[in-house]
Enzyme design. Structure first.
Site, PDB file in Angstrom:
ATOM      1  N   ASP A 309       0.813  -1.222   0.000  1.00  0.00           N
ATOM      2  CA  ASP A 309       0.000   0.000   0.000  1.00  0.00           C
ATOM      3  C   ASP A 309       0.848   1.275   0.000  1.00  0.00           C
ATOM      4  O   ASP A 309       2.017   1.259   0.383  1.00  0.00           O
ATOM      5  CB  ASP A 309      -0.874   0.043   1.266  1.00  0.00           C
ATOM      6  CG  ASP A 309      -1.992  -0.986   1.223  1.00  0.00           C
ATOM      7  OD1 ASP A 309      -1.953  -1.876   0.360  1.00  0.00           O
ATOM      8  OD2 ASP A 309      -2.894  -0.894   2.078  1.00  0.00           O
ATOM      9  N   ASP A 310       0.204   2.354  -0.370  1.00  0.00           N
ATOM     10  CA  ASP A 310       0.676   3.739  -0.199  1.00  0.00           C
ATOM     11  C   ASP A 310       1.677   4.214  -1.257  1.00  0.00           C
ATOM     12  O   ASP A 310       2.054   5.373  -1.262  1.00  0.00           O
ATOM     13  CB  ASP A 310       1.288   3.997   1.194  1.00  0.00           C
ATOM     14  CG  ASP A 310       0.309   3.764   2.323  1.00  0.00           C
ATOM     15  OD1 ASP A 310      -0.847   3.409   2.045  1.00  0.00           O
ATOM     16  OD2 ASP A 310       0.702   3.921   3.490  1.00  0.00           O
ATOM     17  N   HIS A 360      -6.167   3.304  -3.498  1.00  0.00           N
ATOM     18  CA  HIS A 360      -6.027   3.484  -2.038  1.00  0.00           C
ATOM     19  C   HIS A 360      -6.324   4.933  -1.662  1.00  0.00           C
ATOM     20  O   HIS A 360      -5.777   5.446  -0.704  1.00  0.00           O
ATOM     21  CB  HIS A 360      -4.597   3.081  -1.636  1.00  0.00           C
ATOM     22  CG  HIS A 360      -4.392   2.860  -0.163  1.00  0.00           C
ATOM     23  ND1 HIS A 360      -5.296   2.221   0.648  1.00  0.00           N
ATOM     24  CD2 HIS A 360      -3.353   3.185   0.657  1.00  0.00           C
ATOM     25  CE1 HIS A 360      -4.816   2.159   1.891  1.00  0.00           C
ATOM     26  NE2 HIS A 360      -3.645   2.760   1.922  1.00  0.00           N
ATOM     27  N   HIS A 364      -5.029   9.445   1.177  1.00  0.00           N
ATOM     28  CA  HIS A 364      -5.052   8.606   2.381  1.00  0.00           C
ATOM     29  C   HIS A 364      -5.823   9.187   3.563  1.00  0.00           C
ATOM     30  O   HIS A 364      -5.368   9.099   4.710  1.00  0.00           O
ATOM     31  CB  HIS A 364      -3.596   8.310   2.800  1.00  0.00           C
ATOM     32  CG  HIS A 364      -3.411   6.974   3.461  1.00  0.00           C
ATOM     33  ND1 HIS A 364      -3.692   6.765   4.795  1.00  0.00           N
ATOM     34  CD2 HIS A 364      -2.962   5.790   2.996  1.00  0.00           C
ATOM     35  CE1 HIS A 364      -3.406   5.510   5.114  1.00  0.00           C
ATOM     36  NE2 HIS A 364      -2.969   4.889   4.041  1.00  0.00           N
ATOM     37  N   HIS A 451       3.816  -2.261   2.983  1.00  0.00           N
ATOM     38  CA  HIS A 451       3.866  -0.919   2.373  1.00  0.00           C
ATOM     39  C   HIS A 451       5.152  -0.758   1.590  1.00  0.00           C
ATOM     40  O   HIS A 451       6.241  -0.882   2.170  1.00  0.00           O
ATOM     41  CB  HIS A 451       3.763   0.145   3.473  1.00  0.00           C
ATOM     42  CG  HIS A 451       2.448   0.120   4.185  1.00  0.00           C
ATOM     43  ND1 HIS A 451       2.184  -0.747   5.219  1.00  0.00           N
ATOM     44  CD2 HIS A 451       1.301   0.819   3.979  1.00  0.00           C
ATOM     45  CE1 HIS A 451       0.933  -0.560   5.630  1.00  0.00           C
ATOM     46  NE2 HIS A 451       0.377   0.383   4.888  1.00  0.00           N
TER      47      HIS A 451
HETATM   48 ZN    ZN Z   1      -2.329   3.020   3.485  1.00  0.00          ZN
END
Ligand code: ZN
Length: 485
Positions: A309-310, A360, A364, A451
């Site tokens: 993620d991210d 995503h 955020h 991540h």
């Molecule tokens: Zn995240």
């Protein structure tokens, strides 16, 4: 009055805006903009005479986005700011501000041991105002719904490549013209509901307070200047944000030499940016290509879905793609829109290598704190960026912090994806610990959360793949796992 007594602490802390009102809303509800910090994209924002130009960050050579975030609803934070080669002094100023705010949030919310954030959240996002010729401008938007935060606060950061110096927003105005400039702002603010002229005068009488208070200035596409005051800074908090626009004719005589160059580069941007960085080297983007469709049958063999993620982040995501290719492993990347915009080449490389790209959100936020329109904007903008980069719109999304409710589900057709194994890699930043957590906890058909903005998480991947491949695991995308179970 309340604002007055709070103001000294505001100035001490470098213009973090404080009010006693702890907003439970999502966007500061006072009208400067959307949950992703863009100006004027929310109903109720003050319309300027001319739009702020958008800048394509993927054109900035050597750009890195410094992201930090948690995925835990008891400690919800996400911060990002850009690191542009040559503009180190400006990067340092942003880093200092972001780290101070994050440290305050973490000590106040994450480390109080209650494990309950009660709607408190810190989100710092960025976008480029100008990246052209020898000038660079960035706006950071901070949504702080912690006990001491007040909703939205914004600040602009400037870099003068000719002088090799970081400039505050007030640096756009010539020193000798600042009194006239301030008087013109006051003139426009007079008569606005909730404006406190005495507070304005008090605050702006000291040069240091001027810099801290007038920390958000942006040129519009027609060369005018827009000045934004955070909620509670020059008026009663319920009045929200004040935005003052000065026309090109008014502001131009008052600009500093630097201000004039920024104005020119905003109205008529050069084709490229040159901040005098000695050696701008771009990290290589891997060129792995998938060998056709994945025919792994997860009914017959043990499968795992690794999710990252991210990102994307440079150089971490590129390194990760190389590791995955070495083990012929596929993965799913839940990307943020602002990072996709900065690194579309990496997202394209993910798709080409046979991985899945999911959504995503743009920057955020906890989506459950947003309005349906804001949720849709966060997800649609990101899907658009992914489609622009890869030619393919995503079908999956992962809500930041795993925070989801009926309203979030209703706002999108994307299918939500949670996780079975949480490595908490954002917290530990320890490759050996991340690897061991996955190896110990992962079971057949699990979805694993990591991540790819952290080099320690990427460094854990070879050991995970080596060990679990030897145990008979196959690494597939989330959609593949779902389709074959
Ligand atoms: Zn995240």
């Amino acid at each position: 009055m309340r604002t007055r007594t709070l103001l000294p602490s505001l100035l001490l802390l470098g213009a973090l805006s404080f009010t006693a009102a702890c907003s439970s809303g999502s966007d500061g509800s006072s009208g400067t903009g959307s949950a992703d910090g863009r100006p004027g994209s929310t109903p109720g924002s003050t319309p300027g005479p001319s739009p702020v130009r958008s800048v394509d960050p993927s054109k900035i050579k050597g750009l890195q986005i410094v992201s930090d975030s948690s995925e835990q609803s008891s400690c919800p934070f996400a911060t990002s700011y850009p690191d542009v080669p040559g503009a180190e002094a400006m990067t340092a100023a942003m880093k200092k501000d972001v780290e101070e705010r994050l440290a305050g949030f973490r000590s106040g919310v994450c480390e109080d041991g209650s494990g309950d954030a009660e709607g408190r959240e810190l989100n710092i996002s960025h976008y480029f105002l100008v990246a052209s010729g020898d000038v660079l401008g960035v706006r950071l938007s901070t949504q702080d719904h912690s006990g001491t935060g007040s909703g939205l606060s914004t600040r602009t950061y400037w870099y003068d490549g000719k002088a090799g110096a970081y400039r505050t927003a007030l640096g756009l105005v010539a020193e000798g013209s600042r009194d006239a400039f301030v008087a013109a702002l006051k003139d426009q603010l007079k008569g606005r509901e909730g404006f406190d002229a005495a507070l304005f005068d008090d605050t702006l009488s000291a040069p240091d307070s001027r810099t801290a208070l007038m920390d958000d200035m942006v040129f519009t596409a027609d060369g005018g200047l827009r000045v934004t005051f955070d909620r509670g800074e020059v008026g009663v908090p319920p009045a929200g944000t004040y935005v003052v626009s000065l026309s090109k004719e008014t502001i131009t005589p008052w600009l500093s030499g630097f201000g004039k160059r920024v104005q020119r580069q905003t109205v008529t941007p050069s084709r490229s940016i040159d901040l005098g960085a000695a050696d701008v080297s771009e990290p290589a983007v891997p060129t792995h290509t998938a060998s056709g469709d994945d025919d792994t049958d997860c009914k017959q063999v043990k499968c795992l879905a690794l999710t990252f993620d991210d990102g994307p982040a440079a150089p971490e995501t590129g390194t990760l793609l190389t590791y995955l290719a070495q083990y012929k492993a596929r993965a799913t990347f839940f990307t943020t829109g602002q990072n996709v915009a900065a690194h579309p080449d990496l997202v394209r490389a993910e798709t080409k290598a046979g991985h899945e790209v999911g959504n995503h959100s743009w920057n955020h936020p906890d989506l459950t704190n947003l309005t349906p329109e804001q949720i849709a904007s966060q997800l649609n903008r990101t899907s658009d960026a992914i489609k622009a980069a890869t030619g393919k719109a995503p079908t999956l999304f992962r809500p930041p912090y795993g925070a989801i409710n009926a309203q979030v589900k209703a706002a999108t057709t994307l299918s939500p994806v949670m996780w079975d194994v949480d490595t908490e890699d954002w917290k530990y930043r320890d490759a050996a610990k991340v690897a061991q957590t996955v190896i110990d906890k992962a079971q057949r058909s699990d979805v694993v959360l990591m991540h790819d903005i952290h080099s320690t998480s990427v460094a854990a991947v070879p050991q995970i793949l080596r060990t679990l491949t030897a145990q008979g695991y196959h690494f597939v995308t989330v959609s593949h796992l779902r389709a074959t179970l």
